[in-house]
Design a protein around this motif. Structure first.
Motif, PDB file in Angstrom:
ATOM      1  N   THR A 111       0.828  -1.202   0.000  1.00 23.36           N
ATOM      2  CA  THR A 111       0.000   0.000   0.000  1.00 23.36           C
ATOM      3  C   THR A 111       0.864   1.254   0.000  1.00 23.36           C
ATOM      4  OG1 THR A 111      -1.776  -1.192   1.125  1.00 23.36           O
ATOM      5  CG2 THR A 111      -1.883   1.196   1.200  1.00 23.36           C
ATOM      6  N   GLU A 112       2.106   1.143   0.469  1.00 23.48           N
ATOM      7  CA  GLU A 112       3.011   2.289   0.398  1.00 23.48           C
ATOM      8  C   GLU A 112       3.220   2.709  -1.052  1.00 23.48           C
ATOM      9  OE1 GLU A 112       6.603   1.905   2.605  1.00 23.48           O
ATOM     10  OE2 GLU A 112       5.649   0.828   4.259  1.00 23.48           O
ATOM     11  N   GLN A 113       3.298   1.733  -1.950  1.00 26.14           N
ATOM     12  CA  GLN A 113       3.449   2.044  -3.376  1.00 26.14           C
ATOM     13  C   GLN A 113       2.180   2.684  -3.935  1.00 26.14           C
ATOM     14  OE1 GLN A 113       5.227  -2.247  -3.961  1.00 26.14           O
ATOM     15  NE2 GLN A 113       5.410  -1.091  -5.853  1.00 26.14           N
ATOM     16  N   VAL A 114       1.022   2.178  -3.491  1.00 26.51           N
ATOM     17  CA  VAL A 114      -0.245   2.741  -3.958  1.00 26.51           C
ATOM     18  C   VAL A 114      -0.357   4.201  -3.518  1.00 26.51           C
ATOM     19  CG1 VAL A 114      -2.751   2.508  -3.921  1.00 26.51           C
ATOM     20  CG2 VAL A 114      -1.308   0.458  -3.903  1.00 26.51           C
ATOM     21  N   ALA A 115       0.020   4.463  -2.266  1.00 29.48           N
ATOM     22  CA  ALA A 115      -0.029   5.838  -1.760  1.00 29.48           C
ATOM     23  C   ALA A 115       0.847   6.769  -2.584  1.00 29.48           C
ATOM     24  CB  ALA A 115       0.395   5.875  -0.297  1.00 29.48           C
ATOM     25  N   GLN A 116       1.923   6.228  -3.164  1.00 31.43           N
ATOM     26  CA  GLN A 116       2.827   7.064  -3.953  1.00 31.43           C
ATOM     27  C   GLN A 116       2.122   7.693  -5.150  1.00 31.43           C
ATOM     28  OE1 GLN A 116       6.323   7.484  -3.067  1.00 31.43           O
ATOM     29  NE2 GLN A 116       5.868   9.251  -4.366  1.00 31.43           N
ATOM     30  N   PHE A 117       1.190   6.960  -5.756  1.00 32.02           N
ATOM     31  CA  PHE A 117       0.445   7.527  -6.882  1.00 32.02           C
ATOM     32  C   PHE A 117      -0.305   8.786  -6.462  1.00 32.02           C
ATOM     33  CE2 PHE A 117       0.660   2.996  -8.255  1.00 32.02           C
ATOM     34  CZ  PHE A 117       1.336   3.197  -9.451  1.00 32.02           C
ATOM     35  N   ALA A 118      -0.946   8.729  -5.289  1.00 30.57           N
ATOM     36  CA  ALA A 118      -1.689   9.890  -4.806  1.00 30.57           C
ATOM     37  C   ALA A 118      -0.755  11.022  -4.411  1.00 30.57           C
ATOM     38  CB  ALA A 118      -2.560   9.485  -3.619  1.00 30.57           C
ATOM     39  N   ILE A 119       0.347  10.682  -3.781  1.00 29.28           N
ATOM     40  CA  ILE A 119       1.318  11.697  -3.365  1.00 29.28           C
ATOM     41  C   ILE A 119       1.916  12.395  -4.580  1.00 29.28           C
ATOM     42  CG2 ILE A 119       3.607  11.952  -2.309  1.00 29.28           C
ATOM     43  CD1 ILE A 119       2.638   9.727  -0.306  1.00 29.28           C
ATOM     44  N   LEU A 135     -10.748   7.658   1.146  1.00 27.06           N
ATOM     45  CA  LEU A 135     -12.055   7.068   1.440  1.00 27.06           C
ATOM     46  C   LEU A 135     -11.870   5.702   2.101  1.00 27.06           C
ATOM     47  CD1 LEU A 135     -13.925   7.885  -1.911  1.00 27.06           C
ATOM     48  CD2 LEU A 135     -14.062   9.132   0.269  1.00 27.06           C
ATOM     49  N   GLY A 136     -12.320   5.582   3.350  1.00 25.62           N
ATOM     50  CA  GLY A 136     -12.140   4.353   4.108  1.00 25.62           C
ATOM     51  C   GLY A 136     -10.718   4.255   4.615  1.00 25.62           C
ATOM     52  N   THR A 137     -10.316   5.192   5.457  1.00 24.29           N
ATOM     53  CA  THR A 137      -8.904   5.379   5.784  1.00 24.29           C
ATOM     54  C   THR A 137      -8.330   4.337   6.734  1.00 24.29           C
ATOM     55  OG1 THR A 137      -7.288   7.087   6.374  1.00 24.29           O
ATOM     56  CG2 THR A 137      -9.277   6.940   7.746  1.00 24.29           C
ATOM     57  N   GLY A 138      -9.169   3.597   7.464  1.00 26.21           N
ATOM     58  CA  GLY A 138      -8.656   2.573   8.367  1.00 26.21           C
ATOM     59  C   GLY A 138      -7.761   3.157   9.438  1.00 26.21           C
ATOM     60  N   SER A 139      -6.506   2.746   9.463  1.00 24.81           N
ATOM     61  CA  SER A 139      -5.549   3.253  10.451  1.00 24.81           C
ATOM     62  C   SER A 139      -5.170   4.705  10.206  1.00 24.81           C
ATOM     63  CB  SER A 139      -4.274   2.408  10.428  1.00 24.81           C
ATOM     64  OG  SER A 139      -3.606   2.566   9.186  1.00 24.81           O
ATOM     65  N   GLY A 140      -5.532   5.218   9.034  1.00 23.46           N
ATOM     66  CA  GLY A 140      -5.136   6.573   8.651  1.00 23.46           C
ATOM     67  C   GLY A 140      -3.839   6.618   7.874  1.00 23.46           C
ATOM     68  N   ALA A 141      -3.301   5.460   7.522  1.00 25.99           N
ATOM     69  CA  ALA A 141      -1.972   5.391   6.922  1.00 25.99           C
ATOM     70  C   ALA A 141      -1.837   6.243   5.666  1.00 25.99           C
ATOM     71  CB  ALA A 141      -1.632   3.931   6.608  1.00 25.99           C
ATOM     72  N   ILE A 142      -2.739   6.046   4.701  1.00 28.92           N
ATOM     73  CA  ILE A 142      -2.605   6.759   3.431  1.00 28.92           C
ATOM     74  C   ILE A 142      -2.828   8.255   3.624  1.00 28.92           C
ATOM     75  CG2 ILE A 142      -3.600   7.059   1.134  1.00 28.92           C
ATOM     76  CD1 ILE A 142      -4.207   4.068   1.093  1.00 28.92           C
ATOM     77  N   ALA A 143      -3.868   8.604   4.346  1.00 29.28           N
ATOM     78  CA  ALA A 143      -4.177  10.022   4.554  1.00 29.28           C
ATOM     79  C   ALA A 143      -3.024  10.742   5.240  1.00 29.28           C
ATOM     80  CB  ALA A 143      -5.455  10.157   5.378  1.00 29.28           C
ATOM     81  N   LEU A 144      -2.452  10.131   6.270  1.00 27.73           N
ATOM     82  CA  LEU A 144      -1.378  10.785   7.013  1.00 27.73           C
ATOM     83  C   LEU A 144      -0.086  10.827   6.203  1.00 27.73           C
ATOM     84  CD1 LEU A 144      -2.185   9.344  10.538  1.00 27.73           C
ATOM     85  CD2 LEU A 144      -2.433  11.729   9.776  1.00 27.73           C
ATOM     86  N   MET A 146      -0.050  11.231   2.922  1.00 33.82           N
ATOM     87  CA  MET A 146      -0.276  12.364   2.021  1.00 33.82           C
ATOM     88  C   MET A 146      -0.088  13.681   2.765  1.00 33.82           C
ATOM     89  SD  MET A 146      -3.391  11.351  -0.579  1.00 33.82           S
ATOM     90  CE  MET A 146      -4.667  11.146   0.672  1.00 33.82           C
ATOM     91  N   ALA A 147      -0.628  13.769   3.963  1.00 33.78           N
ATOM     92  CA  ALA A 147      -0.571  15.024   4.709  1.00 33.78           C
ATOM     93  C   ALA A 147       0.858  15.410   5.077  1.00 33.78           C
ATOM     94  CB  ALA A 147      -1.419  14.913   5.969  1.00 33.78           C
ATOM     95  N   THR A 148       1.668  14.430   5.443  1.00 29.29           N
ATOM     96  CA  THR A 148       3.035  14.740   5.879  1.00 29.29           C
ATOM     97  C   THR A 148       4.002  14.882   4.722  1.00 29.29           C
ATOM     98  OG1 THR A 148       3.406  12.355   6.242  1.00 29.29           O
ATOM     99  CG2 THR A 148       2.768  13.680   8.151  1.00 29.29           C
ATOM    100  N   VAL A 198     -11.955  18.677  -5.474  1.00 29.14           N
ATOM    101  CA  VAL A 198     -10.884  17.809  -4.993  1.00 29.14           C
ATOM    102  C   VAL A 198      -9.928  17.444  -6.120  1.00 29.14           C
ATOM    103  CG1 VAL A 198     -10.403  15.563  -3.905  1.00 29.14           C
ATOM    104  CG2 VAL A 198     -12.391  16.923  -3.176  1.00 29.14           C
ATOM    105  N   ALA A 199      -8.630  17.380  -5.794  1.00 32.48           N
ATOM    106  CA  ALA A 199      -7.606  17.048  -6.795  1.00 32.48           C
ATOM    107  C   ALA A 199      -7.351  15.558  -6.892  1.00 32.48           C
ATOM    108  CB  ALA A 199      -6.304  17.770  -6.456  1.00 32.48           C
ATOM    109  N   VAL A 200      -7.349  14.861  -5.740  1.00 28.78           N
ATOM    110  CA  VAL A 200      -7.012  13.434  -5.704  1.00 28.78           C
ATOM    111  C   VAL A 200      -7.921  12.718  -4.716  1.00 28.78           C
ATOM    112  CG1 VAL A 200      -5.233  11.705  -5.188  1.00 28.78           C
ATOM    113  CG2 VAL A 200      -4.586  13.870  -6.279  1.00 28.78           C
ATOM    114  N   VAL A 201      -8.470  11.605  -5.150  1.00 28.06           N
ATOM    115  CA  VAL A 201      -9.197  10.691  -4.264  1.00 28.06           C
ATOM    116  C   VAL A 201      -8.502   9.342  -4.317  1.00 28.06           C
ATOM    117  CG1 VAL A 201     -11.339   9.391  -3.890  1.00 28.06           C
ATOM    118  CG2 VAL A 201     -11.432  11.833  -4.449  1.00 28.06           C
ATOM    119  N   ILE A 202      -8.234   8.776  -3.142  1.00 25.83           N
ATOM    120  CA  ILE A 202      -7.606   7.459  -3.064  1.00 25.83           C
ATOM    121  C   ILE A 202      -8.396   6.583  -2.112  1.00 25.83           C
ATOM    122  CG2 ILE A 202      -6.017   8.198  -1.237  1.00 25.83           C
ATOM    123  CD1 ILE A 202      -3.933   6.241  -2.466  1.00 25.83           C
ATOM    124  N   SER A 203      -8.393   5.291  -2.375  1.00 30.11           N
ATOM    125  CA  SER A 203      -9.073   4.351  -1.482  1.00 30.11           C
ATOM    126  C   SER A 203      -8.404   2.987  -1.557  1.00 30.11           C
ATOM    127  CB  SER A 203     -10.558   4.208  -1.862  1.00 30.11           C
ATOM    128  OG  SER A 203     -11.221   3.342  -0.958  1.00 30.11           O
TER     129      SER A 203
END
Length: 297
Positions: A111-119, A135-144, A146-148, A198-203
């Motif tokens: 999922t770290e690789q998937v998050a890279q597309f959004a980043i 959408l459906g952030t779970g632990s918050g991993a992807i959202a956080l 992107m934010a950081t 919105v510019a990017v949506v990831i799930s």
């Protein structure tokens, strides 16, 4: 039968001996990376990095009886295939260390690789403050992540599991990203005030078909079903993600969906019917199809 550690009178007296015994126990139990897990469990008890544990093993460092007993209790749990992250209470994700446990999906390296597309997409947007939504952030991993990693972006995340949400809330508080907003709710109705901006949506939605049984006991026995199963064909939530993202994204905005290795073609077809353009499926480092991206027309 789950292998058991030595009896108290036979406990390994050194880090070297402990590592060897633990690796053997975990290997017999079918754990994929027994040497790594042994090092990490010892390090968890001793408050040391994996490198420090390996150095202690080479140097013949002794273990106290208390530490040895604590380590062997943890290896017994791991040999029963309880996830390593549940035992340590943490899961690494890109630059982050997240709190996880029963009730929340443990973030995976792929999922770290998937998050890279959004980043990457957020970072390339001309907007001074591009908006990203998980959408459906779970632990918050992807959202956080992107934010950081894209600090000039504004990030929003939604989660609807009452069991996962306390973990999400803790991670948002611990990371302290002031550009990240978390809400409890259903993704189909989320963030209507942001429609068309919105510019990017990831799930990373639940995508396992209802009749499928995950091979790994760590997934089958410990990950929450709410985060795993996506209806008869596994794509029920993906369909909601597509419709919600069409509502949220501005023209030219990017959608990123994580999915199973055999679902790329079906998801591209689903997105095409919904009117998305530029659909493409991407492989992870193991060469398995892992994510599909699309552009809002």
């Amino acid at each position: 039968m789950t292998p058991t550690p030595s009896s108290p009178t036979e406990r390994p007296a050194s880090v070297h001996a402990m590592r060897a015994e633990m690796s053997q126990i975990l290997r017999v139990a079918g754990v994929a990376d027994p040497d790594i897990d042994a090092d990490l469990l010892i390090g968890h008890v001793l408050h040391q990095s994996r490198g420090q544990v390996q150095a202690a093993g080479i140097m013949g460092t002794a273990l106290s009886e208390t530490d040895a007993a604590a380590i062997l209790a943890l290896v017994t749990r791991r040999a029963r295939r309880e996830p390593l992250q549940h035992i340590t209470g943490t899961a690494p994700f890109r630059r982050l260390e997240l709190s996880v446990g029963p009730g929340v999906f443990v973030p995976r390296p792929e999922t770290e690789q998937v998050a890279q597309f959004a980043i990457d997409a957020l970072g390339s947007m001309p907007d001074p403050e591009p908006i990203g939504i998980d959408l459906g952030t779970g632990s918050g991993a992807i959202a956080l992540a992107m934010a950081t990693e894209v600090p000039h972006a504004r990030i929003f995340a939604v989660e609807n599991s009452v069991d996962a949400f306390p973990w999400t809330t803790k991670n948002f508080a611990d990371v302290g990203a002031t550009n990240a907003t978390l809400v409890f709710g259903d993704l189909a109705d989320a963030f209507r005030e942001l429609d068309g901006t919105v510019a990017v949506v990831i799930s990373n939605p639940p995508y396992i078909p209802a009749a499928a049984i995950p091979r790994d006991p760590e997934v089958r026995l410990f990950d929450p079903a709410h985060a795993l199963y996506g209806g008869e064909d596994g794509l029920d939530v993906v369909r909601h993600v597509s419709q919600t993202a069409l509502r949220l994204l501005r023209p030219g905005g990017v959608l990123v969906i994580e999915h199973g290795e055999l679902q790329g073609a079906e998801i591209r077809a689903l997105l095409a019917v919904d009117g998305w353009r530029g659909t493409a499926t991407h492989r992870d480092f193991t060469t398995r199809d892992r994510a599909t991206t699309a552009i809002r027309p």
